[in-house]
Design a protein around this motif. Sequence first.
Motif, PDB file in Angstrom:
ATOM      1  N   MET A   1      -9.752 -16.079  -8.958  1.00 44.95           N
ATOM      2  CA  MET A   1      -9.244 -14.819  -9.519  1.00 44.95           C
ATOM      3  C   MET A   1      -8.147 -15.140 -10.540  1.00 44.95           C
ATOM      4  O   MET A   1      -7.252 -15.947 -10.252  1.00 44.95           O
ATOM      5  N   SER A   2      -8.211 -14.555 -11.727  1.00 47.68           N
ATOM      6  CA  SER A   2      -7.196 -14.816 -12.758  1.00 47.68           C
ATOM      7  C   SER A   2      -5.891 -14.113 -12.395  1.00 47.68           C
ATOM      8  O   SER A   2      -5.881 -13.198 -11.551  1.00 47.68           O
ATOM      9  N   ASN A   3      -4.802 -14.492 -13.060  1.00 51.78           N
ATOM     10  CA  ASN A   3      -3.524 -13.837 -12.798  1.00 51.78           C
ATOM     11  C   ASN A   3      -3.574 -12.353 -13.173  1.00 51.78           C
ATOM     12  O   ASN A   3      -2.946 -11.526 -12.522  1.00 51.78           O
ATOM     13  N   GLN A   4      -4.325 -12.042 -14.241  1.00 54.77           N
ATOM     14  CA  GLN A   4      -4.474 -10.640 -14.629  1.00 54.77           C
ATOM     15  C   GLN A   4      -5.154  -9.852 -13.499  1.00 54.77           C
ATOM     16  O   GLN A   4      -4.708  -8.755 -13.139  1.00 54.77           O
ATOM     17  N   GLU A   5      -6.183 -10.436 -12.930  1.00 52.88           N
ATOM     18  CA  GLU A   5      -6.897  -9.760 -11.835  1.00 52.88           C
ATOM     19  C   GLU A   5      -6.008  -9.632 -10.589  1.00 52.88           C
ATOM     20  O   GLU A   5      -6.025  -8.613  -9.908  1.00 52.88           O
ATOM     21  N   LYS A   6      -5.243 -10.687 -10.340  1.00 53.35           N
ATOM     22  CA  LYS A   6      -4.320 -10.634  -9.190  1.00 53.35           C
ATOM     23  C   LYS A   6      -3.277  -9.536  -9.388  1.00 53.35           C
ATOM     24  O   LYS A   6      -2.912  -8.822  -8.447  1.00 53.35           O
ATOM     25  N   LEU A   7      -2.783  -9.426 -10.622  1.00 56.54           N
ATOM     26  CA  LEU A   7      -1.769  -8.412 -10.923  1.00 56.54           C
ATOM     27  C   LEU A   7      -2.323  -6.998 -10.721  1.00 56.54           C
ATOM     28  O   LEU A   7      -1.685  -6.143 -10.096  1.00 56.54           O
ATOM     29  N   VAL A   8      -3.512  -6.784 -11.246  1.00 56.17           N
ATOM     30  CA  VAL A   8      -4.144  -5.460 -11.123  1.00 56.17           C
ATOM     31  C   VAL A   8      -4.381  -5.131  -9.649  1.00 56.17           C
ATOM     32  O   VAL A   8      -4.100  -4.025  -9.184  1.00 56.17           O
ATOM     33  N   GLN A   9      -4.844  -6.121  -8.912  1.00 59.31           N
ATOM     34  CA  GLN A   9      -5.086  -5.925  -7.483  1.00 59.31           C
ATOM     35  C   GLN A   9      -3.785  -5.589  -6.744  1.00 59.31           C
ATOM     36  O   GLN A   9      -3.742  -4.685  -5.894  1.00 59.31           O
ATOM     37  N   ALA A  10      -2.714  -6.313  -7.102  1.00 58.04           N
ATOM     38  CA  ALA A  10      -1.414  -6.090  -6.446  1.00 58.04           C
ATOM     39  C   ALA A  10      -0.899  -4.677  -6.716  1.00 58.04           C
ATOM     40  O   ALA A  10      -0.434  -3.983  -5.800  1.00 58.04           O
ATOM     41  N   PHE A  11      -0.974  -4.245  -7.973  1.00 56.91           N
ATOM     42  CA  PHE A  11      -0.530  -2.883  -8.313  1.00 56.91           C
ATOM     43  C   PHE A  11      -1.386  -1.845  -7.580  1.00 56.91           C
ATOM     44  O   PHE A  11      -0.878  -0.869  -7.034  1.00 56.91           O
ATOM     45  N   SER A  12      -2.685  -2.082  -7.594  1.00 53.91           N
ATOM     46  CA  SER A  12      -3.602  -1.135  -6.980  1.00 53.91           C
ATOM     47  C   SER A  12      -3.328  -1.009  -5.476  1.00 53.91           C
ATOM     48  O   SER A  12      -3.265   0.093  -4.930  1.00 53.91           O
ATOM     49  N   ASP A  13      -3.130  -2.149  -4.823  1.00 52.26           N
ATOM     50  CA  ASP A  13      -2.876  -2.143  -3.377  1.00 52.26           C
ATOM     51  C   ASP A  13      -1.524  -1.509  -3.050  1.00 52.26           C
ATOM     52  O   ASP A  13      -1.403  -0.701  -2.133  1.00 52.26           O
ATOM     53  N   ALA A  14      -0.482  -1.919  -3.815  1.00 50.34           N
ATOM     54  CA  ALA A  14       0.881  -1.466  -3.493  1.00 50.34           C
ATOM     55  C   ALA A  14       1.064   0.022  -3.773  1.00 50.34           C
ATOM     56  O   ALA A  14       1.741   0.721  -3.014  1.00 50.34           O
ATOM     57  N   LEU A  15       0.478   0.493  -4.858  1.00 52.11           N
ATOM     58  CA  LEU A  15       0.686   1.891  -5.234  1.00 52.11           C
ATOM     59  C   LEU A  15      -0.411   2.809  -4.675  1.00 52.11           C
ATOM     60  O   LEU A  15      -0.277   4.033  -4.714  1.00 52.11           O
ATOM     61  N   GLY A  16      -1.490   2.191  -4.197  1.00 51.11           N
ATOM     62  CA  GLY A  16      -2.592   2.992  -3.680  1.00 51.11           C
ATOM     63  C   GLY A  16      -3.310   3.751  -4.778  1.00 51.11           C
ATOM     64  O   GLY A  16      -3.638   4.934  -4.621  1.00 51.11           O
ATOM     65  N   ILE A  17      -3.532   3.094  -5.903  1.00 49.84           N
ATOM     66  CA  ILE A  17      -4.217   3.746  -7.033  1.00 49.84           C
ATOM     67  C   ILE A  17      -5.423   2.903  -7.439  1.00 49.84           C
ATOM     68  O   ILE A  17      -5.515   1.716  -7.088  1.00 49.84           O
ATOM     69  N   ALA A  18      -6.351   3.533  -8.172  1.00 51.25           N
ATOM     70  CA  ALA A  18      -7.549   2.820  -8.625  1.00 51.25           C
ATOM     71  C   ALA A  18      -7.160   1.716  -9.621  1.00 51.25           C
ATOM     72  O   ALA A  18      -6.195   1.859 -10.379  1.00 51.25           O
ATOM     73  N   GLN A  19      -7.942   0.649  -9.601  1.00 54.19           N
ATOM     74  CA  GLN A  19      -7.619  -0.484 -10.479  1.00 54.19           C
ATOM     75  C   GLN A  19      -7.662  -0.110 -11.957  1.00 54.19           C
ATOM     76  O   GLN A  19      -6.905  -0.658 -12.747  1.00 54.19           O
ATOM     77  N   ASP A  20      -8.533   0.828 -12.316  1.00 58.16           N
ATOM     78  CA  ASP A  20      -8.611   1.145 -13.753  1.00 58.16           C
ATOM     79  C   ASP A  20      -7.394   1.935 -14.243  1.00 58.16           C
ATOM     80  O   ASP A  20      -7.218   2.117 -15.444  1.00 58.16           O
ATOM     81  N   LEU A  21      -6.550   2.370 -13.330  1.00 56.52           N
ATOM     82  CA  LEU A  21      -5.301   3.030 -13.748  1.00 56.52           C
ATOM     83  C   LEU A  21      -4.202   2.030 -14.074  1.00 56.52           C
ATOM     84  O   LEU A  21      -3.173   2.381 -14.651  1.00 56.52           O
ATOM     85  N   VAL A  22      -4.423   0.789 -13.663  1.00 52.97           N
ATOM     86  CA  VAL A  22      -3.393  -0.236 -13.882  1.00 52.97           C
ATOM     87  C   VAL A  22      -3.515  -0.778 -15.308  1.00 52.97           C
ATOM     88  O   VAL A  22      -4.217  -1.754 -15.563  1.00 52.97           O
ATOM     89  N   GLN A  23      -2.876  -0.088 -16.219  1.00 48.27           N
ATOM     90  CA  GLN A  23      -2.855  -0.477 -17.637  1.00 48.27           C
ATOM     91  C   GLN A  23      -1.427  -0.882 -18.006  1.00 48.27           C
ATOM     92  O   GLN A  23      -0.475  -0.467 -17.348  1.00 48.27           O
ATOM     93  N   ASP A  24      -1.282  -1.655 -19.077  1.00 46.07           N
ATOM     94  CA  ASP A  24       0.056  -2.089 -19.513  1.00 46.07           C
ATOM     95  C   ASP A  24       1.012  -0.917 -19.703  1.00 46.07           C
ATOM     96  O   ASP A  24       2.219  -1.044 -19.508  1.00 46.07           O
ATOM     97  N   THR A  25       0.468   0.223 -20.097  1.00 43.45           N
ATOM     98  CA  THR A  25       1.321   1.374 -20.427  1.00 43.45           C
ATOM     99  C   THR A  25       1.790   2.157 -19.195  1.00 43.45           C
ATOM    100  O   THR A  25       2.631   3.048 -19.321  1.00 43.45           O
ATOM    101  N   LEU A  26       1.244   1.850 -18.041  1.00 42.23           N
ATOM    102  CA  LEU A  26       1.644   2.581 -16.829  1.00 42.23           C
ATOM    103  C   LEU A  26       3.113   2.292 -16.512  1.00 42.23           C
ATOM    104  O   LEU A  26       3.532   1.128 -16.449  1.00 42.23           O
ATOM    105  N   GLU A  27       3.907   3.359 -16.319  1.00 31.57           N
ATOM    106  CA  GLU A  27       5.350   3.199 -16.103  1.00 31.57           C
ATOM    107  C   GLU A  27       5.798   3.754 -14.764  1.00 31.57           C
ATOM    108  O   GLU A  27       5.216   4.710 -14.244  1.00 31.57           O
ATOM    109  N   TYR A  28       6.850   3.154 -14.251  1.00 28.81           N
ATOM    110  CA  TYR A  28       7.508   3.596 -13.020  1.00 28.81           C
ATOM    111  C   TYR A  28       7.882   5.075 -13.125  1.00 28.81           C
ATOM    112  O   TYR A  28       8.351   5.530 -14.165  1.00 28.81           O
ATOM    113  N   ASN A  29       7.677   5.804 -12.050  1.00 25.73           N
ATOM    114  CA  ASN A  29       8.088   7.202 -11.935  1.00 25.73           C
ATOM    115  C   ASN A  29       7.312   8.172 -12.825  1.00 25.73           C
ATOM    116  O   ASN A  29       7.707   9.314 -12.989  1.00 25.73           O
ATOM    117  N   THR A  30       6.214   7.714 -13.441  1.00 22.63           N
ATOM    118  CA  THR A  30       5.411   8.630 -14.256  1.00 22.63           C
ATOM    119  C   THR A  30       4.187   9.135 -13.489  1.00 22.63           C
ATOM    120  O   THR A  30       3.523  10.056 -13.936  1.00 22.63           O
TER     121      THR A  30
END
Lengths: 79, 187
Positions: A1-30
């Motif tokens: 798994m690439s670091n990009q994939e690991k990052l997306v997976q980590a965000f998705s798991d921690a925030l409980g959101i779909a992986q396709d929502l994990v974009q560079d532009t996604l910001e805290y508290n939005t």
Amino acid sequence: MSNQEKLVQAFSDALGIAQDLVQDTLEYNTIKEWDSTAHMVLISELETVFDVMLDTDDIIDMSSVAKAKSILGKYDVTF
Amino acid sequence: MISVNSTPGGIEVSGYQIVLVPVQEHHLDLLRTWRNSDFVRQQMVNTQLINEAQQGAWFTKLKTDSSQQHWVVYYKDTPIGATNIRTSDNTPVSEAEELAPGLYIGEPKYQGNIIAFAPTLALYDYCFDYLKINALRAEVKQDNIAAMNYNKKLGYREVDRKDMVTLMVDRESYRADTTMIKRFLSR
């Protein structure tokens, strides 16, 4: 798994959101899923996945997915 | 976790990466700018603009009013907001069993940032551990969902709901609910 994939997976798991929502532009508290509690869970997840321990300043600065990549870069995690 | 120092201007509290500096005259222009900004004003019970004379009268009263304490929040030597505590019945803060806290982040760069928890943690530690109060009471506008959520992360529970929502937190709930966030802001 690439670091990009690991990052997306980590965000998705921690925030409980779909992986396709994990974009560079996604910001805290939005989205309701990325609140302060989720932020702490996210930090724990990123530290585990990338085997790093982030400074408090970096935890505070990690305000978006793009910023997370930039901060992890300081810990020799490349994307 | 925090350090508390007596200074000529009042009590200074440090911890969780921030310093609470007692409000002094040289802070007033900045505080008024923040207080009158749309972002801060819309969260206030009194949403009126404050002029220099009104603020001057407030500051003069503050110097001899033991029922409230006000600080400017510094992060990395930069002022980013303001916080305060007050009693509801003019009892001196030092004798209070219950206090009402207030906070706003005035610096746009830090609004909605996790750092907003740091001044609150420092302030609440000061209230519970140094002033030895029993509880904190917050009054929040019903439509201020962000403040409601923020307070619940700190252990507050809703105790009344009229025009304003009243929330309260005691020492045990505060400690239990802030363990994780304190750990991250104390590295």
